[in-house]
Design an enzyme around this catalytic site. Structure first.
Site, mmCIF file in Angstrom:
data_model
loop_
_atom_site.group_PDB
_atom_site.id
_atom_site.type_symbol
_atom_site.label_atom_id
_atom_site.label_comp_id
_atom_site.label_asym_id
_atom_site.label_seq_id
_atom_site.Cartn_x
_atom_site.Cartn_y
_atom_site.Cartn_z
ATOM 1 N N SER A 144 0.885 -1.132 -0.146
ATOM 2 C CA SER A 144 0.071 0.035 0.181
ATOM 3 C C SER A 144 0.939 1.341 0.017
ATOM 4 O O SER A 144 1.859 1.202 0.639
ATOM 5 C CB SER A 144 -0.951 0.056 1.162
ATOM 6 N N TYR A 157 -2.677 -0.718 9.987
ATOM 7 C CA TYR A 157 -2.676 -1.218 8.486
ATOM 8 C C TYR A 157 -1.272 -0.603 8.014
ATOM 9 O O TYR A 157 -0.563 -1.337 7.567
ATOM 10 C CB TYR A 157 -3.712 -0.585 7.796
#
Length: 246
Positions: A144, A157
């Site tokens: 990501s 995350y």
């Protein structure tokens, strides 16, 4: 460019929806036999129907990726049936919560680390011997943009994806002199359930559909792709290098 994956075996985690679903479908369209894993049986069955509709084949393996013993059994089962693995798409992951670091519940943080980091390591441990038996093993690990550009409140995350990126780079370096190629993939903001959870006020129609991401990822799974240890940025449709702090 037409990608031919006939007679190749691909394992896709988190294949019941989103990027995992459409990546599995693209791999099947290209001729690979897809081993699709996810917790949601219904989603896997829908994927199986879609794969059959395009003339492909799949093996469905419903299980929770946090079951470490199940990951070990999966590697053993692949070896017993096919003797090798050509493609790994480590896609499964969870967001946790959008919250200040100090407000995240311990059980939530630990579950994000278990699902996104520990399970990915266990998967590598289970299937690396199978991937090195392939003449052109290819591993794609989903990352990501927040791994390298951390954003406030995305702590659990972002931390997990930074760890996964480091893991993938180490794995690529360790397998440099084999036929295995390992790369990280940053799909960018995509029209998925996870994105909707993170950004509930965002108009999903402004984001690329996961099928668009999957189409651009397909080449990374092909024997013709020779890069390793790099980050593929889907939005830019190109590889970029990792850089040390200046």
């Amino acid at each position: 460019m037409d990608i031919d994956l006939k007679n190749r075996i691909a394992l896709v985690t988190g294949a019941s929806r989103g990027i995992g679903y459409f990546t599995a479908l693209e791999l099947a369209k290209a001729g690979a036999h897809v081993i699709a894993t996810a917790r949601t049986v219904g989603g896997l069955e829908e994927l199986d129907d879609a794969i059959k509709a395009v003339g492909g084949t799949a093996t469905l393996v419903p299980f929770d990726l946090t079951d470490m013993a199940a990951i070990d059994r999966l590697g053993a089962s692949i070896f017993e049936r096919w003797g090798k693995l050509d493609i790994l798409v480590a896609n499964a992951g969870i967001l946790g919560v959008i919250s200040p670091l100090g407000h995240i519940e311990a059980k939530v943080f630990e579950k994000v680390m278990l699902t996104n980091v520990t399970a990915t390591w266990r998967l590598i441990r289970s299937v690396e011997p199978l991937l090195t038996k392939s003449d052109a093993g290819r591993a794609l690990i989903l990352s990501s943009g927040v791994a390298s550009n951390p954003r406030p409140f995305w702590g659990a995350y972002a931390i997990s994806k930074a760890a996964v990126e480091t893991m993938g780079r180490i794995w690529a370096a360790e397998t440099e002199h084999t036929s295995l190629r390992v790369n990280l993939v940053n799909p960018g903001a995509t029209r998925t359930a996870m994105r909707a959870q993170a950004m509930p006020g965002e108009d999903p129609e402004t984001l690329p559909h996961p099928s668009e991401v999957a189409e651009k990822m397909l080449f990374l799974a092909s024997p013709e792709m020779t890069e390793s240890g790099r980050l593929f940025v889907v939005r830019e449709n190109r590889f970029v290098d990792f850089k040390a702090p200046e």
